[in-house]
Design a protein around this motif. Structure first.
Motif, PDB file in Angstrom:
ATOM      1  N   PRO A  76      11.757 -54.676  72.547  1.00  0.00           N
ATOM      2  CA  PRO A  76      10.443 -54.334  73.120  1.00  0.00           C
ATOM      3  C   PRO A  76      10.223 -52.832  73.283  1.00  0.00           C
ATOM      4  O   PRO A  76       9.086 -52.399  73.466  1.00  0.00           O
ATOM      5  N   LYS A  77      11.298 -52.038  73.212  1.00  0.00           N
ATOM      6  CA  LYS A  77      11.152 -50.592  73.355  1.00  0.00           C
ATOM      7  C   LYS A  77      10.785 -49.910  72.041  1.00  0.00           C
ATOM      8  O   LYS A  77      10.554 -48.703  72.014  1.00  0.00           O
ATOM      9  N   LEU A  78      10.748 -50.674  70.959  1.00  0.00           N
ATOM     10  CA  LEU A  78      10.448 -50.099  69.646  1.00  0.00           C
ATOM     11  C   LEU A  78       9.080 -50.547  69.168  1.00  0.00           C
ATOM     12  O   LEU A  78       8.609 -51.632  69.504  1.00  0.00           O
ATOM     13  N   ASP A  79       8.460 -49.674  68.379  1.00  0.00           N
ATOM     14  CA  ASP A  79       7.131 -49.979  67.839  1.00  0.00           C
ATOM     15  C   ASP A  79       7.248 -50.491  66.407  1.00  0.00           C
ATOM     16  O   ASP A  79       8.213 -50.222  65.700  1.00  0.00           O
ATOM     17  N   TYR A  80       6.231 -51.219  65.984  1.00  0.00           N
ATOM     18  CA  TYR A  80       6.135 -51.671  64.595  1.00  0.00           C
ATOM     19  C   TYR A  80       4.761 -51.279  64.088  1.00  0.00           C
ATOM     20  O   TYR A  80       3.759 -51.677  64.666  1.00  0.00           O
ATOM     21  N   PRO A  81       4.672 -50.489  63.040  1.00  0.00           N
ATOM     22  CA  PRO A  81       5.768 -49.913  62.255  1.00  0.00           C
ATOM     23  C   PRO A  81       6.486 -48.795  63.012  1.00  0.00           C
ATOM     24  O   PRO A  81       5.930 -48.221  63.952  1.00  0.00           O
ATOM     25  N   CYS A  82       7.707 -48.497  62.584  1.00  0.00           N
ATOM     26  CA  CYS A  82       8.467 -47.438  63.253  1.00  0.00           C
ATOM     27  C   CYS A  82       7.994 -46.074  62.757  1.00  0.00           C
ATOM     28  O   CYS A  82       7.256 -45.968  61.775  1.00  0.00           O
ATOM     29  N   GLU A  83       8.433 -45.031  63.441  1.00  0.00           N
ATOM     30  CA  GLU A  83       7.971 -43.688  63.104  1.00  0.00           C
ATOM     31  C   GLU A  83       8.496 -43.217  61.759  1.00  0.00           C
ATOM     32  O   GLU A  83       7.770 -42.597  60.994  1.00  0.00           O
ATOM     33  N   TRP A 136      16.216 -49.274  49.601  1.00  0.00           N
ATOM     34  CA  TRP A 136      15.806 -49.688  50.944  1.00  0.00           C
ATOM     35  C   TRP A 136      14.320 -49.464  51.207  1.00  0.00           C
ATOM     36  O   TRP A 136      13.631 -50.335  51.755  1.00  0.00           O
ATOM     37  N   PHE A 137      13.803 -48.270  50.866  1.00  0.00           N
ATOM     38  CA  PHE A 137      12.374 -48.007  51.098  1.00  0.00           C
ATOM     39  C   PHE A 137      11.530 -49.025  50.336  1.00  0.00           C
ATOM     40  O   PHE A 137      10.502 -49.501  50.824  1.00  0.00           O
ATOM     41  N   ASN A 138      11.966 -49.316  49.122  1.00  0.00           N
ATOM     42  CA  ASN A 138      11.245 -50.205  48.227  1.00  0.00           C
ATOM     43  C   ASN A 138      11.246 -51.632  48.756  1.00  0.00           C
ATOM     44  O   ASN A 138      10.188 -52.262  48.921  1.00  0.00           O
ATOM     45  N   SER A 139      12.433 -52.161  49.044  1.00  0.00           N
ATOM     46  CA  SER A 139      12.525 -53.553  49.493  1.00  0.00           C
ATOM     47  C   SER A 139      11.881 -53.740  50.869  1.00  0.00           C
ATOM     48  O   SER A 139      11.276 -54.784  51.143  1.00  0.00           O
ATOM     49  N   SER A 140      12.003 -52.744  51.741  1.00  0.00           N
ATOM     50  CA  SER A 140      11.388 -52.840  53.066  1.00  0.00           C
ATOM     51  C   SER A 140       9.868 -52.868  52.958  1.00  0.00           C
ATOM     52  O   SER A 140       9.188 -53.625  53.678  1.00  0.00           O
ATOM     53  N   LEU A 141       9.340 -52.034  52.083  1.00  0.00           N
ATOM     54  CA  LEU A 141       7.893 -52.004  51.865  1.00  0.00           C
ATOM     55  C   LEU A 141       7.402 -53.362  51.364  1.00  0.00           C
ATOM     56  O   LEU A 141       6.415 -53.916  51.872  1.00  0.00           O
ATOM     57  N   LEU A 142       8.106 -53.916  50.373  1.00  0.00           N
ATOM     58  CA  LEU A 142       7.656 -55.167  49.764  1.00  0.00           C
ATOM     59  C   LEU A 142       7.681 -56.327  50.756  1.00  0.00           C
ATOM     60  O   LEU A 142       6.714 -57.088  50.848  1.00  0.00           O
ATOM     61  N   THR A 143       8.777 -56.467  51.504  1.00  0.00           N
ATOM     62  CA  THR A 143       8.852 -57.590  52.436  1.00  0.00           C
ATOM     63  C   THR A 143       7.851 -57.446  53.571  1.00  0.00           C
ATOM     64  O   THR A 143       7.235 -58.429  54.004  1.00  0.00           O
ATOM     65  N   SER A 144       7.673 -56.211  54.054  1.00  0.00           N
ATOM     66  CA  SER A 144       6.739 -56.003  55.165  1.00  0.00           C
ATOM     67  C   SER A 144       5.302 -56.264  54.727  1.00  0.00           C
ATOM     68  O   SER A 144       4.529 -56.907  55.441  1.00  0.00           O
ATOM     69  N   VAL A 145       4.947 -55.755  53.554  1.00  0.00           N
ATOM     70  CA  VAL A 145       3.590 -55.977  53.047  1.00  0.00           C
ATOM     71  C   VAL A 145       3.374 -57.464  52.773  1.00  0.00           C
ATOM     72  O   VAL A 145       2.305 -58.012  53.057  1.00  0.00           O
ATOM     73  N   ALA A 146       4.405 -58.133  52.246  1.00  0.00           N
ATOM     74  CA  ALA A 146       4.271 -59.544  51.902  1.00  0.00           C
ATOM     75  C   ALA A 146       3.967 -60.403  53.124  1.00  0.00           C
ATOM     76  O   ALA A 146       3.164 -61.341  53.051  1.00  0.00           O
ATOM     77  N   ILE A 147       4.584 -60.083  54.262  1.00  0.00           N
ATOM     78  CA  ILE A 147       4.383 -60.947  55.447  1.00  0.00           C
ATOM     79  C   ILE A 147       3.429 -60.353  56.471  1.00  0.00           C
ATOM     80  O   ILE A 147       2.804 -61.098  57.237  1.00  0.00           O
ATOM     81  N   ASN A 148       3.292 -59.013  56.497  1.00  0.00           N
ATOM     82  CA  ASN A 148       2.457 -58.376  57.528  1.00  0.00           C
ATOM     83  C   ASN A 148       1.229 -57.664  56.971  1.00  0.00           C
ATOM     84  O   ASN A 148       0.283 -57.404  57.708  1.00  0.00           O
ATOM     85  N   GLY A 149       1.296 -57.282  55.702  1.00  0.00           N
ATOM     86  CA  GLY A 149       0.156 -56.618  55.092  1.00  0.00           C
ATOM     87  C   GLY A 149       0.198 -55.108  55.144  1.00  0.00           C
ATOM     88  O   GLY A 149      -0.718 -54.446  54.666  1.00  0.00           O
ATOM     89  N   TYR A 150       1.270 -54.526  55.733  1.00  0.00           N
ATOM     90  CA  TYR A 150       1.362 -53.061  55.794  1.00  0.00           C
ATOM     91  C   TYR A 150       2.829 -52.649  55.799  1.00  0.00           C
ATOM     92  O   TYR A 150       3.733 -53.481  55.977  1.00  0.00           O
ATOM     93  N   ALA A 151       3.059 -51.332  55.618  1.00  0.00           N
ATOM     94  CA  ALA A 151       4.419 -50.802  55.530  1.00  0.00           C
ATOM     95  C   ALA A 151       5.103 -50.865  56.892  1.00  0.00           C
ATOM     96  O   ALA A 151       4.438 -50.796  57.931  1.00  0.00           O
ATOM     97  N   PRO A 152       6.446 -50.946  56.920  1.00  0.00           N
ATOM     98  CA  PRO A 152       7.158 -51.006  58.194  1.00  0.00           C
ATOM     99  C   PRO A 152       7.436 -49.635  58.788  1.00  0.00           C
ATOM    100  O   PRO A 152       8.053 -49.531  59.839  1.00  0.00           O
TER     101      PRO A 152
END
Length: 856
Positions: free
Chosen positions: A476-483, A495-511
């Motif tokens: 709860p002390k962390l924000d999404y997306p992180c800084e 990592w940047f690539n796979s994180s972007l893809l999974t986050s966009v796939a389920i949330n619609g934006y970068a993490p």
């Protein structure tokens, strides 16, 4: 992070480790000598977990010793149950949206590790390969048979660098936009691209040949049939593909869908013709029963036997070699193959456009990172996310034994998440299918009640790519997306690539809101570090020898956006820089022993111009350093601090004020003024270097004057406040000119020392000859010039024409002339200045009047 903390931000850094995947499993097998095929999955997983945790603890100690500020007691590990729970949740959500599918495709495959690989797990090395030209006998050329040719002597000529793939050939690929011709040499006829005739015939060492006049458009070759050079019964049609180029070869491409992405794709286009992978090579890289004459043989070892067989059959047109870049496994370092297998994929097309749009909303540091990852996402194919190993998170899919359909839905995922939360992903191997599924579960398709679980695990990049859920969404002390995400520049495809893809796939934006990348460490000559070459430098050894702050200073000294050089010579240079900065702190501290800033401070208005100039420079450095931290330009900070300490302070200000610090009365205004400036500089300097020289700054802070409310640690202080009142433009102009003149005169004094005219600069009497503006400017400082030059006396004379011949001209100010002679006055044994007042006090015959009054 330390800078942001000092500016009032809550900067929680959560360190983490990817603890699954092939690298760990490979290390365990190598270190123990165990055969993974003979081990129970849970036993191997236990060994891998033990090894991973051991490595994490070792690396964590190094990071802490290095002074990295983070939540080291609570890092995230991809093997942690709560992280795995979120990961299978991401997989389930992507499956629900239709982004997950199983299909037959040609993928990177490591025959040594026996698993599929992601693009990010591939590295390229130069190898020497065969360059092979092979003749495919004609079978059915319709109307394109060369006139008067013997049908048994008509061939299509292909080119390949992988002879071992010839048994898997099912087609020949041409480009519909190229022009093709028949080439006659002796009694044989060869089909090839018109633009590659000369190169091909040269490779075959054929000098006498005839190019037939009829030119055939590439699209007219479609459907022509040839015979496989090794197998008489296999007929090979010509198909059309855009991947065929004129860069090398013959313009006719050997096509084996088992072992090439383009080959596979073009054969799928012609699947109605029966073109499909044959399954010629197994998981271990050995030929299967589809190639009976070589069954059980390792494919890479069969290049020479296949070449010999082609020669025996009279279909080897030419043989040579070439050096080129070839894909290797990033872990075992061996060459990989392309292999057509059934794998689980994520269909990137389903969310590619959203991912590209998300990239535009992220701050990329450096800015070229934007284009790099944008192009990678734009051009990448579907993501192969299955691996044939056991150390990882299982693909949470079941197969109905009755209808064969794969099953994954909210019910199955939620049930698995409950199990994983308690037991971790070991539960997948510990329990049978009925225990892994909800009570009474039946197949949604046919109502079946018997199931089989998937045996593959997820790609380790899917693991790391889901950590934004396992970390950011569970704290709860962390924000999404992180800084910010911070990693090496190779992670644009990782990592940047796979994180972007999974986050966009389920949330619609970068993490992440920002991504910062750095280069890699190379040796002093810019070469990649390698244990075999012997040019590695271990961080632990550097810290043991020089201390952590020298290592930290090295990191800040170079532009991290490119590769950073490191060698014993560079470290020696950095340790000298560190020594100068540390000595500056020591000097400041040593001269503040009797100073209480709450009692002895002097107001700015009552300071000398030299003191005001020192504060001006401090403020300018403060602004430069602050901006550098804001923009992550740490090398700018390094150079600003280094120059300030060695030039502005050590060579100018602190050198000039030594006389008043050591010789004036303790409570003299001019001395307290200097101490006030030194304290303010020290207080600012220690805070602005603390993000980098953390250990040194902490040590300095302990010895600084104690005042009410002083923080326990320098890292708990606020970032210094700006003092715009110190930025006096007129003062800066005056002192820039004065210090420029001083620099010229200092060089002349150094020359006088070298030729033994004087010893110490205080032995000197200086006469300056100047005209016009220079004379007028220097006249304003006539009573301060001796102090500024650290000499005993200065005489200013108007008129350079009056200067004697031996007078020396300035380098930057060529209109002035300077004479340096030994002072004729006696030397005060206390302050070492030669003055005409030495001996005027009978009680202190060896002191000047100033010093005599001080010691009374």
């Amino acid at each position: 992070m330390k800078y942001k903390t000092q500016n009032g931000y809550y900067t929680k850094y959560v360190p983490g480790w990817d603890t699954h995947g092939l690298p760990i499993e490979h290390a365990v097998i190598k270190n123990t000598g165990l055969n993974r095929h003979e081990m129970a999955p849970l036993d191997l997983r236990a060994r891998c977990k033990e090894y991973a945790l051991k490595c994490v603890n070792e690396q964590r100690k190094d990071f802490i010793r290095f002074g990295v500020l983070g939540d080291w007691e609570h890092p995230y590990l991809t093997l942690m149950p709560h992280v795995e729970v979120e990961q299978i949740g991401v997989f389930g959500e992507m499956a629900k949206k239709g982004y997950i599918y199983k299909g037959l495709k040609t993928v990177y495959w490591c025959p040594h590790c026996e698993t599929a690989l992601a693009e990010a797990e591939i590295e390229y090395k130069e190898i020497k390969s065969f360059s092979l030209y092979v003749k495919f006998p004609a079978v059915d050329l319709t109307c394109h048979m060369p006139k008067n040719a013997d049908p048994d002597k008509v061939y299509a000529v292909i080119w390949t660098t992988t002879p071992w793939t010839i048994p898997a050939n099912v087609a020949i690929c041409a480009n519909e936009n190229f022009e093709y011709v028949w080439v006659k040499a002796g009694e044989e006829y060869y089909l090839m691209a018109k633009d590659l005739v000369d190169e091909t015939m040269k490779a075959g060492k054929i000098e006498k040949y005839e190019v037939l006049p009829d030119v055939i458009e590439g699209k007219r070759l479609e459907g022509l049939v040839f015979q496989h050079p090794l197998y008489e019964a296999r007929k090979v049609p010509i198909v059309l593909g855009e991947h065929v180029t004129l860069e090398a070869g013959t313009g006719l491409v050997h096509t084996a869908p088992d072992h090439g992405v383009d080959d596979f794709n073009v054969c799928m286009k012609y699947s109605a013709w029966g073109l499909k992978p044959l399954g010629t090579v197994g998981p271990d890289g050995c030929y299967t029963d589809k190639v009976p004459e070589y069954q059980g043989k390792f494919a890479f070892d069969m290049n020479v036997p296949i070449i010999k067989r082609l020669a025996e059959l009279g279909v080897l047109f030419a043989k040579g070699s070439l050096r080129h870049q070839y894909a290797h496994c990033w872990r075992c370092k061996n060459p990989i193959i392309y292999r057509a297998t059934e794998q689980w994929f994520s269909s990137v097309d389903g969310y590619r456009q959203k991912a590209l749009e998300a990239i535009d909303h992220v701050k990329w540091i450096p800015s070229w990172g934007h284009d790099r990852i944008y192009n990678m996402i734009r051009d990448r194919g579907d993501w192969c996310i299955s691996r044939q190993r056991v150390w990882g998170v299982p693909i949470p899919i079941f197969y109905c034994q009755q209808c064969g359909k794969p099953i994954i839905n909210d019910d199955t995922i939620k049930h698995l998440q409950k199990l994983f939360a308690v037991e971790g992903s070991d539960a997948w191997w510990r329990h049978n299918e009925k225990e892994l599924l909800p009570d009474g579960f039946t197949c949604p398709e046919c109502g079946g009640t018997e199931f089989k679980k998937e045996t593959d695990i997820m790609d380790v990049w899917f693991d790391s790519g889901c950590t934004h859920q396992g970390v950011l969404c569970t704290d709860p002390k962390l924000d999404y997306p992180c800084e910010m995400y911070l990693e090496g520049s190779d992670q644009h495809r990782g990592w940047f690539n796979s994180s972007l893809l999974t986050s966009v796939a389920i949330n619609g934006y970068a993490p992440y809101k920002a991504v910062l990348t750095h280069g890699f460490t190379v040796d002093g000559e810019g070469k990649k570090m390698s244990k075999s070459v012997g040019n590695t430098v271990a961080p632990q050894e550097i810290i043991d020898q020089f201390g952590a702050d020298v290592m930290r200073l090295w990191v800040s000294s170079a532009d991290y956006q490119g590769d950073i050089r490191l060698s014993p010579k560079i470290l020696k240079q950095l340790s000298e820089v560190y020594r100068k900065i540390r000595n500056t702190f020591r000097f400041l501290l040593g001269n503040l022993a009797d100073f209480d800033p709450t009692v002895h401070s002097v107001d700015y208005e009552n300071m000398t111009e030299l003191d005001k100039w020192a504060l001006l420079r401090m403020e300018q450095v403060y602004e430069t350093v602050t901006e550098a931290y804001e923009n992550y330009q740490f090398h700018v900070m390094y150079h600003a601090i280094h120059n300030f300490c060695t030039v502005d302070l050590s060579s100018i200000y602190l050198d000039i004020i030594k006389d008043r610090l050591y010789a004036e009365k303790d409570d003299a205004l001019i001395r307290r003024s200097a101490q006030t400036v030194m304290y303010r500089i020290l207080d600012t300097l220690v805070k602005i270097v603390s993000p980098v020289l953390s250990f040194t700054a902490e040590e300095v802070w302990m010895y600084m004057p104690k005042i009410a409310g002083k923080e326990e640690s320098v890292l708990l202080t606020d970032w210094p406040k700006a003092h715009k009142e110190y930025l006096d433009a007129d003062l800066e102009l005056r002192w820039n000119k004065l210090l420029s003149l001083r620099s010229d005169m200092t060089r002349i004094l150094e020359g006088a020392r070298k030729d033994h005219t004087i010893g110490h600069s205080l032995d000197a009497a200086v006469t300056i000859y100047a005209d016009g503006e220079d004379y007028a400017f220097l006249s304003q400082w006539s009573d301060k010039l001796a102090i500024l030059l650290i000499v005993s006396e200065v005489k200013l004379v108007e008129g350079t024409d009056l200067a004697p011949e031996q007078a020396v001209a300035g380098e930057d100010h060529t209109d002035i002339r300077v004479i340096v002679t030994p002072s004729t006055h006696e030397k005060c044994e206390r302050c070492w200045i030669h003055r005409d007042t030495v001996g005027t006090d009978q009680k202190h015959p060896t002191l000047c009047a100033r010093c005599a009054s001080v010691v009374k």
